[in-house]
Structures are given as C-alpha cells and as structure tokens.
Design an enzyme around this catalytic site. Structure first.
Site, PDB file in Angstrom:
ATOM      1  N   LYS A 151      -2.358   0.132 -13.840  1.00  0.00           N
ATOM      2  CA  LYS A 151      -1.645  -1.079 -14.245  1.00  0.00           C
ATOM      3  C   LYS A 151      -2.649  -2.094 -14.787  1.00  0.00           C
ATOM      4  O   LYS A 151      -3.747  -2.244 -14.224  1.00  0.00           O
ATOM      5  CB  LYS A 151      -0.903  -1.662 -13.048  1.00  0.00           C
ATOM      6  N   SER A 211       7.316  -5.193 -11.587  1.00  0.00           N
ATOM      7  CA  SER A 211       6.481  -5.439 -12.739  1.00  0.00           C
ATOM      8  C   SER A 211       5.634  -4.234 -13.173  1.00  0.00           C
ATOM      9  O   SER A 211       5.126  -4.235 -14.292  1.00  0.00           O
ATOM     10  CB  SER A 211       5.533  -6.600 -12.437  1.00  0.00           C
ATOM     11  N   SER A 252       7.262  -4.744  -6.830  1.00  0.00           N
ATOM     12  CA  SER A 252       6.817  -4.306  -8.160  1.00  0.00           C
ATOM     13  C   SER A 252       6.283  -2.884  -8.261  1.00  0.00           C
ATOM     14  O   SER A 252       6.018  -2.414  -9.374  1.00  0.00           O
ATOM     15  CB  SER A 252       5.756  -5.270  -8.693  1.00  0.00           C
TER      16      SER A 252
END
Lengths: 485, 101
Positions: free
Chosen positions: A83, A158, A182
């Site tokens: 990420k 997210s 997330s």
C-alpha cells in the site's frame, strides 16, 4: 516453463514448490506478474508505481540461493504489493495524495524490509484513499480502483489497491493498513482474506501516520494460510517503534491449521440489527451454522456500546489525523505552492495539495481538539472508547472469538456514495469497534450476493490471539471451499 | 449546536488550510451534519470512566513504558532528505521570509 503454461493462480506454497522443482524461476515468475500488471492495471488502477529494478534484484537473489542449493526463506519469490502509505527507499510513496506526488522516501518501513528479508519480491505500490482516509478508494488523487470481482463497483478502502491487486491476481499477497476497517472492508468487498493484527503486533515504523493510536499494518491474501505466512514474516518487536511489542511470534501458519475444539463463538446482537443487508445476514448466519457443525458452540451476547463506536472513532481518528498531517507544510518534502509569506505558503500548499476528504477530516479533527471543545469531543470520545474496549473484554469472558459481518452491505457502485460523507462513515460500523479496542480481526469471504458481490465474515479475538482468529477463519475457509490439493 | 461560518473560518485558519468560499460553505454544512451525529456521545454517562488514549497498556502491561536507550548513531541520510525539499539550500530548507526589516 514458458509464460503460456504458467498457472494463473499462485499461493505461497505453490510458489515454493515450483521454485524447488525448478519448474519456474523467481525471475520468470516476477516477469509474469509484471506482464499481468501491464495488461490489467490500466483497467483496474491497483498499482500507482511499479519497481521492476528492485523486484528483479530480489528475484535474482532467490534464484541464486536455489542455484547454490541453500535453504529458502519463508516468502522466497512471492510477488507482493505494498500500500502506498508504506515507505519504500528509492521508490515513490504518494499516500494517494497530490501533496506527495513526487515524494521518494530515504528509508524502508520495517514491514517492507522484513518481507523483503523473508524473500518476498516487491512489485510496486498500490492505490489507496488519500492518507488512508476513506472506505471506497475514491479519495485517491490518482483515480478510483475497479473491483476485480465486480467491475463498476468500488474495491472498498482505504487499502483498495492492495485488495484489487490480490483479487485481480496482480500480486500473490499485499500489505494494507487498517485504522477503522481499511484492510478488512476492502478484503470483504473484493472477496479475499484480510487480517488486521493486534495493535503493536507489527511495527509502524515507516508507515505514514494517519491516527497513531489506531493504525495497523496487515496482510491481504487469497487464503488464510498465506495471510498467516505474511504476518509471521513481519510481526515482532522493532526498536524503531516504541509501541511494537516483544510478545513471542508463533508459527501462525502451523497454528492456523489446528482443528477447532469446542470453541465458543460469540454472536453480538448489535451487529445483526438495523442496517444489515438481508443477504449479508443470511450468508453470515450460514457461516456461523457451518462453524457450529465443525464443533463450535454459539453464544448470543450483547455489546451495548457498539452504536457509539462510529461517533467516538471519527473524533479520535480525525483528531489524531489533524495533528499528524500538520507535517505537510511545503517545507521539507512534497508539494509547495509559492507565496509571499510563510503562513500563506503553508495555507496554499495544504489547501491545494490535500483532497476534499482529507481537508474535511483535518477540519473536523481541528475543531474537536480546539480550545473549548476538547472535553466535549475528544476526551468524551476517549472515555467511550474505554467503554467499547470493556464491551469486548466482557464478551471475551463468555466467548473465545466473536463472529460478525465485516460490512453491512456488499460493495457499492463507484460514485454512488461520494456526495454524503456521513453515510460513508456509518458503513464502518462493524469494523471501527475492533479498531478502537486494539484487538485482531480477520475478514474471510463467505459467499456472494444475488448480484454476485462478495460478502465478508469477520472474526475478532482478544489481544494477541492472531493464531486463534486465523484458526477459525482457516477452518471455515477449508470447510466452505476446500482447496484442490 | 450549529457550527457558524465564522467558526469554520477559524478552524481553517488553525489548520492552515486555504479554502474557497464554496469549500467553506460545503464544509460548514457537512461538519454540521457530522457533529449533530457525534452529539449522540452525550447520551452516555461517562463521569466514572477513565479516558483510553491507547490500548498498549491494556494489551501488554509489561511493555507500556519500554523505551530504547538514547544512543547517538552515525546517519548518512541527510543529503537524501534534503534532496526531497521543494526549495533546498543545503544544508538548509529555504522558506519565504519570516522576519521583515
């Protein structure tokens, strides 16, 4: 083996086996994943940056170990994605934000360097909501991500890019971060396995801070076993993060395969009330019934403060964010908008560099922490947080693990909820509770809706019971969809 | 309790955010809605509850105060860090004039 004959889906163990049998080299496998990214990423938008140089160097190192007949580290040759809130030395790290569009960190996050030391091949950096703030990946400055399991739908957020990379077979595993859901929510939306470890289990060094008392790093993968292997490679004390603990790191992969023996499954009524989609409820109930068949006992219970979790979470998370994001001031790195005074430079840089959701949260957090409001909002939210943690402690007196839906509904269409921030926040109801309490939680796929959208089953356990949570998830996964052996 | 346009402007100043008129208007309306929802926290009696700032002390009490020793180590990342500056003037970061004379 030529690219045409390579299997489409890989697991950590199938990679290991193929490398040892020399049916594929780490370099060939890495090249195959870059071909997939080149082919599919323009459509999915899961990756923001790829790092072939770094990846092939890691792959060549693995191939050299094989050539010399040396033992292979646990993640040897496994193509992984990070990420884009995790710092990677020499590789652009944007946090999904225009303010860091060209930022190149001088160091690696501990989670990144530990996976690489374990033999993993880092392919690149994945799209995410800006500074990990969002539940749909629509808050990225670099465009939305398509859900590979359901085109036209959000992948969740997210960590939407990480979930989409794994679900779209552009990586075998990925790291995400979870502050209010997330990791688990995009895992549920994309139909994959997604683990949020206990707070302190994985070092946050090099993770761009959003809400420091809540942020966690964890794996997204195609199976519980693979998630267990990735966690094992990065868990443990790190002197560079004072909140990382030295609790021993067990062999999660071995422990998750233990059979279930008379475990008590706590079913909190508050997670099955108003707002829960009937199809999600049905699939989760079916999963609970299957776990009962595997020898678990159902215990219905109450967690009375659940309904206050969203309100407490959005005060605490935005308060901490408003403080953490003060560092983006145009002085030391990132975007700078020219101005005649220092103060105007700060304001212009932040006003133009941050996106809509980040500014909204910085405003909310600043308001809640400002003089005259602190007691009414932040302090009160911290007290409610204590009550939510107490709910969990009491529930774990009566049950070994808790079983809930991960999300109230399956994934929604891109653009469907962007105009109503509060509605977007309210959908985090089943995940923020575990975030506030600091406990581990996992989401595993438990079927699909009639519209063919994946549904996630969430398992919570007490602090540092990753093995137990993984064990329940693994037993369910094996029973629900036995993998071909 | 409704949040006023003046309060939104004050918060934007505190947060160093330059916002357009339209943004100020939208955020006022949205913050109003979010804060109205958050007001539900007032329903709970928290007078006897200690605030929870972080979970570490609950999860692993032995380590809640473990800090590493403060040891000076050589570090060569200075130039790399300065390279990231939007306006670097090694060994300094350059900013608009702060003091006028």
């Amino acid at each position: 083996m030529s690219a045409a004959t390579l299997p489409s889906s890989w697991t950590i163990s199938s990679i290991r086996e193929s490398l040892l049998l020399k049916t594929v080299s780490a370099r060939e496998l890495t090249a195959e994943f870059f071909r997939r990214i080149e082919r599919d990423n323009p459509r999915i938008n899961a990756f923001l940056t790829v790092c072939p140089e770094r990846a092939f160097a890691a792959a060549d190192h693995v191939d050299a170990l094989i050539a010399r007949g040396e033992s292979l580290p646990p993640l040897a040759g496994v193509p992984v994605a990070m990420k884009d809130v995790l710092s990677t030395a020499g590789v652009r790290t944007t946090c999904g934000s225009k303010i860091l569009e060209n930022y190149i960190p001088p160091y690696d996050a501990t989670a990144v360097s530990r996976l690489e030391s374990a033999g993993a091949v880092i392919l690149g950096k994945t799209n995410c909501d800006e500074f990990a703030m969002g539940s749909s990946n629509e808050n990225s400055a670099f465009g939305p991500v398509q859900n590979p399991a359901a085109p036209g739908y959000v992948p969740g957020g997210s960590s939407g890019g990480s979930a989409a990379a794994v679900a779209g077979q552009l990586a075998v595993a990925a790291l995400g971060t979870d502050t209010g859901g997330s990791i688990r929510q995009p895992g549920a939306c994309c139909g994959i396995t997604a683990l949020m470890p206990t707070y302190g289990r994985v070092s946050r060094y090099g993770l761009t801070a959003f809400a420091s008392s809540l942020d966690r790093i964890g794996p997204l993968a195609n199976s519980v076993e693979d998630a267990a292997s990735v966690l094992a490679a990065m868990a443990g004390r790190d002197p560079l993060d004072a909140t990382s603990t030295s609790a021993p790191v067990p062999d999660y992969r071995a422990q998750c395969q233990e059979p279930l023996h008379g475990l008590r499954l706590g079913i909190p009524r508050q997670y099955f009330g108003e707002g829960l989609d009937p199809e999600v409820r049905q699939k989760v109930e079916e999963a609970i019934a299957m776990l009962e068949k595997l020898g678990c006992r159902r215990v219905d219970l109450d967690m009375p403060h659940t309904d206050y979790a969203i309100a407490a979470y959005y005060i605490i998370a935005t308060g901490e964010a408003s403080s953490n994001l003060a560092r983006y001031d145009g002085v030391r790195y990132g975007l700078r908008e020219p101005a005649n005074s220092l103060r105007e430079m700060y304001k212009r840089t932040r006003g133009r560099g941050f996106g809509t959701e980040v500014k909204r949260r910085v405003m909310l957090g600043t308001y809640a922490l400002s003089a005259g409001y602190y007691d009414a909002y932040y302090l009160r939210a911290q007290k409610v947080r204590a009550l939510i943690a107490r709910d969990f402690a009491e529930a774990f007196q009566r049950a070994d693990v808790l079983i809930t839906p991960t999300t109230p509904t399956p994934a929604f269409r891109i653009g469907e909820r962007t105009s109503d921030p509060l509605k977007m926040y309210l959908a985090d109801i089943y995940t923020v509770t575990g975030s506030l309490a600091g406990i581990p939680g996992i989401s595993v796929p438990c079927g699909k809706s009639t519209a063919n959208l994946p549904i996630g089953l969430q398992v919570f356990g007490p602090h540092f019971t990753e093995s137990l949570v993984l064990q329940v998830a693994h037993a369910y996964q094996e029973a629900a969809s036995p993998l071909p052996s | 309790m409704s949040i006023t346009p003046e309060e939104v402007l004050r918060v934007a100043e505190l947060a160093y955010l330059e916002l357009s008129e339209e943004e100020l208007h939208t955020y006022r309306r949205q913050l109003d809605g979010i804060l109205a929802y958050i007001d539900k926290l007032r329903e709970i009696d928290v007078s006897a509850v200690e605030p929870m700032a972080q979970i570490l002390s609950a999860a692993s009490p032995d380590e809640s105060d473990s800090l590493r020793d403060d040891i000076v180590r050589p570090d060569s990342s200075g130039p790399k860090i300065l390279q990231q500056a939007p306006e670097g003037l090694p060994p300094w970061f350059r900013v608009p004039r702060v003091i006028s004379r």
